[in-house]
Design a protein around this motif. Sequence first.
Motif, mmCIF file in Angstrom:
data_model
loop_
_atom_site.group_PDB
_atom_site.id
_atom_site.type_symbol
_atom_site.label_atom_id
_atom_site.label_comp_id
_atom_site.label_asym_id
_atom_site.label_seq_id
_atom_site.Cartn_x
_atom_site.Cartn_y
_atom_site.Cartn_z
ATOM 1 N N LEU A 70 0.924 -1.275 -0.066
ATOM 2 C CA LEU A 70 0.134 0.044 0.061
ATOM 3 C C LEU A 70 0.792 1.173 0.065
ATOM 4 C CD1 LEU A 70 -2.867 1.048 0.145
ATOM 5 C CD2 LEU A 70 -2.671 0.945 2.721
ATOM 6 N N VAL A 71 1.960 1.317 0.819
ATOM 7 C CA VAL A 71 2.873 2.237 0.914
ATOM 8 C C VAL A 71 3.501 2.406 -0.314
ATOM 9 C CG1 VAL A 71 4.792 3.466 2.282
ATOM 10 C CG2 VAL A 71 2.822 2.378 3.553
ATOM 11 N N VAL A 72 4.315 1.685 -0.878
ATOM 12 C CA VAL A 72 5.051 1.693 -1.874
ATOM 13 C C VAL A 72 4.514 1.969 -3.153
ATOM 14 C CG1 VAL A 72 6.543 0.157 -3.326
ATOM 15 C CG2 VAL A 72 7.013 0.086 -0.902
ATOM 16 N N LEU A 73 3.425 1.460 -3.507
ATOM 17 C CA LEU A 73 2.600 1.524 -4.426
ATOM 18 C C LEU A 73 2.029 3.184 -4.638
ATOM 19 C CD1 LEU A 73 1.670 0.221 -7.314
ATOM 20 C CD2 LEU A 73 -0.182 -0.701 -5.929
ATOM 21 N N ASN A 74 1.447 3.400 -3.690
ATOM 22 C CA ASN A 74 1.086 4.778 -3.234
ATOM 23 C C ASN A 74 2.017 5.878 -3.481
ATOM 24 O OD1 ASN A 74 -1.869 5.246 -2.916
ATOM 25 N ND2 ASN A 74 -1.634 3.777 -1.363
ATOM 26 N N ALA A 75 3.096 5.580 -3.113
ATOM 27 C CA ALA A 75 4.472 6.610 -3.402
ATOM 28 C C ALA A 75 4.702 6.399 -4.930
ATOM 29 C CB ALA A 75 5.575 6.095 -2.436
ATOM 30 N N ILE A 76 4.843 5.175 -5.374
ATOM 31 C CA ILE A 76 5.334 5.258 -6.905
ATOM 32 C C ILE A 76 4.232 5.902 -7.761
ATOM 33 C CG2 ILE A 76 5.525 3.638 -8.782
ATOM 34 C CD1 ILE A 76 6.517 1.588 -6.803
ATOM 35 N N LEU A 77 2.887 5.570 -7.383
ATOM 36 C CA LEU A 77 1.902 6.408 -8.288
ATOM 37 C C LEU A 77 2.001 7.929 -8.005
ATOM 38 C CD1 LEU A 77 -1.015 3.917 -7.828
ATOM 39 C CD2 LEU A 77 0.186 4.168 -9.882
ATOM 40 N N MET A 78 2.249 8.351 -6.786
ATOM 41 C CA MET A 78 2.265 9.923 -6.424
ATOM 42 C C MET A 78 3.391 10.326 -7.057
ATOM 43 S SD MET A 78 2.178 11.518 -3.069
ATOM 44 C CE MET A 78 0.599 10.845 -2.537
ATOM 45 N N TRP A 79 4.547 9.870 -7.144
ATOM 46 C CA TRP A 79 5.719 10.350 -7.482
ATOM 47 C C TRP A 79 6.393 10.368 -8.932
ATOM 48 C CZ3 TRP A 79 8.545 8.470 -2.291
ATOM 49 C CH2 TRP A 79 8.282 9.392 -1.334
ATOM 50 N N PHE A 80 5.810 9.032 -9.459
ATOM 51 C CA PHE A 80 6.382 8.774 -10.740
ATOM 52 C C PHE A 80 5.439 8.589 -11.846
ATOM 53 C CE2 PHE A 80 9.249 6.897 -7.785
ATOM 54 C CZ PHE A 80 10.549 7.211 -8.293
ATOM 55 N N VAL A 81 4.083 8.914 -11.469
ATOM 56 C CA VAL A 81 2.870 8.843 -12.474
ATOM 57 C C VAL A 81 2.197 10.227 -12.582
ATOM 58 C CG1 VAL A 81 0.858 8.111 -13.362
ATOM 59 C CG2 VAL A 81 2.580 6.349 -12.279
ATOM 60 N N ALA A 82 2.670 11.204 -13.506
ATOM 61 C CA ALA A 82 2.283 12.469 -13.494
ATOM 62 C C ALA A 82 0.629 12.723 -14.072
ATOM 63 C CB ALA A 82 3.140 13.362 -14.333
ATOM 64 N N ASP A 83 0.301 11.821 -15.102
ATOM 65 C CA ASP A 83 -0.963 11.860 -15.622
ATOM 66 C C ASP A 83 -2.280 11.661 -14.421
ATOM 67 O OD1 ASP A 83 -3.034 12.092 -17.301
ATOM 68 O OD2 ASP A 83 -2.663 10.336 -18.471
ATOM 69 N N PRO A 84 -3.025 12.542 -14.142
ATOM 70 C CA PRO A 84 -3.999 12.004 -13.486
ATOM 71 C C PRO A 84 -5.013 11.191 -13.839
ATOM 72 C CG PRO A 84 -3.806 14.552 -13.542
ATOM 73 C CD PRO A 84 -2.874 14.066 -14.679
ATOM 74 N N ASP A 85 -5.136 11.305 -15.059
ATOM 75 C CA ASP A 85 -6.125 9.957 -15.594
ATOM 76 C C ASP A 85 -5.398 8.720 -15.325
ATOM 77 O OD1 ASP A 85 -8.020 11.819 -16.241
ATOM 78 O OD2 ASP A 85 -7.164 12.267 -18.319
ATOM 79 N N THR A 86 -4.315 8.475 -15.570
ATOM 80 C CA THR A 86 -3.520 7.310 -15.510
ATOM 81 C C THR A 86 -3.418 6.788 -13.906
ATOM 82 O OG1 THR A 86 -2.033 7.730 -17.250
ATOM 83 C CG2 THR A 86 -1.344 6.048 -15.610
ATOM 84 N N GLN A 87 -3.411 7.887 -13.203
ATOM 85 C CA GLN A 87 -3.388 7.592 -11.625
ATOM 86 C C GLN A 87 -4.640 7.154 -11.207
ATOM 87 O OE1 GLN A 87 -2.311 10.962 -9.082
ATOM 88 N NE2 GLN A 87 -0.016 10.676 -9.597
ATOM 89 N N ALA A 88 -5.862 7.757 -11.725
ATOM 90 C CA ALA A 88 -7.042 7.262 -11.591
ATOM 91 C C ALA A 88 -7.538 5.875 -11.859
ATOM 92 C CB ALA A 88 -8.085 8.322 -11.928
ATOM 93 N N ASP A 89 -6.801 5.410 -13.026
ATOM 94 C CA ASP A 89 -7.050 4.153 -13.398
ATOM 95 C C ASP A 89 -6.749 2.988 -12.403
ATOM 96 O OD1 ASP A 89 -8.221 4.760 -15.766
ATOM 97 O OD2 ASP A 89 -6.505 4.638 -17.112
ATOM 98 N N TRP A 90 -5.764 3.499 -11.262
ATOM 99 C CA TRP A 90 -5.266 2.516 -10.429
ATOM 100 C C TRP A 90 -6.089 2.285 -9.338
ATOM 101 C CZ3 TRP A 90 -0.781 -0.572 -10.331
ATOM 102 C CH2 TRP A 90 -0.089 -0.540 -11.400
ATOM 103 N N TYR A 91 -7.059 3.429 -9.189
ATOM 104 C CA TYR A 91 -7.843 3.395 -7.971
ATOM 105 C C TYR A 91 -9.381 2.934 -8.369
ATOM 106 C CZ TYR A 91 -3.812 5.507 -5.773
ATOM 107 O OH TYR A 91 -2.801 5.680 -5.304
ATOM 108 N N LEU A 92 -10.289 2.568 -7.329
ATOM 109 C CA LEU A 92 -11.530 2.518 -7.520
ATOM 110 C C LEU A 92 -12.240 3.810 -7.881
ATOM 111 C CD1 LEU A 92 -12.538 0.143 -4.632
ATOM 112 C CD2 LEU A 92 -12.457 -0.400 -6.967
#
Length: 735
Positions: free
Chosen positions: A221-243
């Motif tokens: 949970l911590v590692v994946l959230n950190a990666i998505l927050m710091w290395f995925v800049a596109d908001p739509d791509t980030q949203a695809d990873w969450y409900l």
Amino acid sequence: MAPKRPQNIDVATLGRDAMAGTISAIVNIAYCISFSALIFQGSIAAGFPLGLAALIMGTMVTGVVVSLTTTLVPADAGPDTPAVAVMSVLATTVAAGLAAKGADTETMIINVMVAITVSTFLTGAVLFGLGGLKLGQWLRFVPFPVIGGFLAASGLLLITGGVEVITGSNLTLSPSSWAVMADMRFAPQIAVGLAFAFFIVLLKRWMDDYLTLPIAFVVFLVVLNAILMWFVADPDTQADWYLAAVGALQLWWPIGALSTHDIDWGVMALSSAEIGAVCGVTAISMLLDVSSLEVARQKSADLDKEFRTNGLANVLASVLGGVAGNLSLNNSLLLQQAGAVTRISGVSVAVVCGLVLFAGADVGSFVPKAILGGMLAYLGTMILIEALVHSPAQRSRTDLALAIAIALVILYFGYLVGVVLGVIGACLLFALSYSRIGVIRRHLTRYELSSSVDRSPEQARLLQEEGKRVHVFWLSGFIFFGSSNGLFERIRREIEEQKEKPVGYIVLDFSAVQGLDTSAVLSLVKLRNYCEERDVTLVFSGLSDSMHAAFLGAGFFGTDRPHQAFPTRNDAVEWCEDMVLLYHEVGEASSHTFETWLQNELGGDITFERVEPYMTRRELDSGAVLFRQGEPSDSVVFQASGCVAITIEGEYGRSIRLRRMLGHTVVGEMGFYRDVPRGANVVAESASVVYILTRESFDKMQDEDPGAAASLHKLIIRLLSDRLDFANREISALH
């Protein structure tokens, strides 16, 4: 070993229970998040927070009630994985039914929640009813392939549910529905989910089981959230990873929803099979969990009490807006491994879950779908392994094939159809296997086995020569449609293969038969007709009242039928012997008089007149006692006519007949020659004539007529040898 509860609960014990409860609560919450994502997806995904709140509420209520009342301390309860898999099918069925009527999303979600609440209440009623009526043990008779099949189906549903949570698709048995797996948009999430499941397995090798899931969940949970927050800049791509954003947790109050929303009870009725499946799956899951926990704790549980308390917990949970749950094997073992000792540990789980529930956080916004899907895939894989690899079913290819077939039927047609067909299939396999055992425990002829009647040498020789005409079959077990035809074929084969001396009598001993069904009676009717065509008489023995009534109703006995029924096998064989002798016109009188018989047995040179002076003739009325058990053996008796019985005193003074002796035989020779007290009573069963040779007279004969005495010795030796030879053949045949 089961943990010992301390007499006095101190602060240290409370601390251990609180820590164990916190660890278990984290695992339970992780389960609930995954379960809610499994149940509420697609068109009803917005119901995720409502479903999660209901799952956590169910964990709290069932956990508190079960932990405080169980006979397997420490223990915890909550929604079980197989039942949740069925709930996902229930949710899909209700949502599809309402969608077909054009219902909006909110209406579908509320109706799904009502359906889950109804299933929870009925589950509680069923569990309490099983315990209240003390029927818990009957669930142990559910065939294991059926249990393995529905567990395997639940595991597959969880695995596919994990993929559905990530992809948002609806996977079915149709290959086209799996095309989404090739979509590269979801490949990273599926890979992360698989990595999460694999990480849990690796952690189990490195640390205690109770720590693996909490640590794996928190780390990913911590590692994946950190990666998505710091290395995925596109908001739509980030949203695809969450409900999809669904908001904070919302408590579910079923009573209020029933009064403020329109509930489509017609759709509920159409979903009754799935609702019933939730009840059945929960009951069987609980049975498996309790049985497994008994083994793990080396302690016997009160199964009926567990059903009652789990039933009450589910009824209470349904009123408070919770989801069906039951005593959980994994959660209970987790508590024990984490150091829990008392019932307080289960309450601690509920307290921590309650804090999360009433805090109302938007859980879906920070738990990636990959972790939820990976957890579902992990749980599903573990259930599949337990159901098909580590289960008793894998020891039998037939049972394993049936379990797999049941799982596929459940996936395609639903739980109700799968379980019903599975029970039918398991029963048919049992019938097939049991019919191979056969109901014939032993088979002998009169050549190897006689009745308890000692007959004259002439009669004995004739019965020995004609012994193959009488066949005796010992039957055992329960005779049903699968075994009755085998019985008919075996007897038919014996009759047809015996050519030299045709079979005349078939003795069927039912004393070890527990019962028979209607088809068995019909098969024996076929046997009766076959025997009557070949002039063979059926002789029954040991029939219970119900079996005798069944055969009487089928027309086996009557004045126009030759077939007979006797209380014991010995009586049946004795009757057959009498019939054989009667057929050859060798009755009790024999073709010899006593005088000519004795002279023939002693040898032609020794006439009856030479030995008669040494014997005393005595006439006995019916019931007269010739010998009494324990008296001195001071004489040997030659039976000229009539019938005497050898009896002993049984329990409570009851007389037990061992043998019957007909005319032209010798009685009492064993005790006479061994000079020991009489071992039994000898009583006349009819008017009889005997000649008594006392020890004093025999000694006198040896002095005055040694030739006659020697012939008498030879007669006794020959008689004992014949009896010993027949006894040896009988013992050999019985073994």
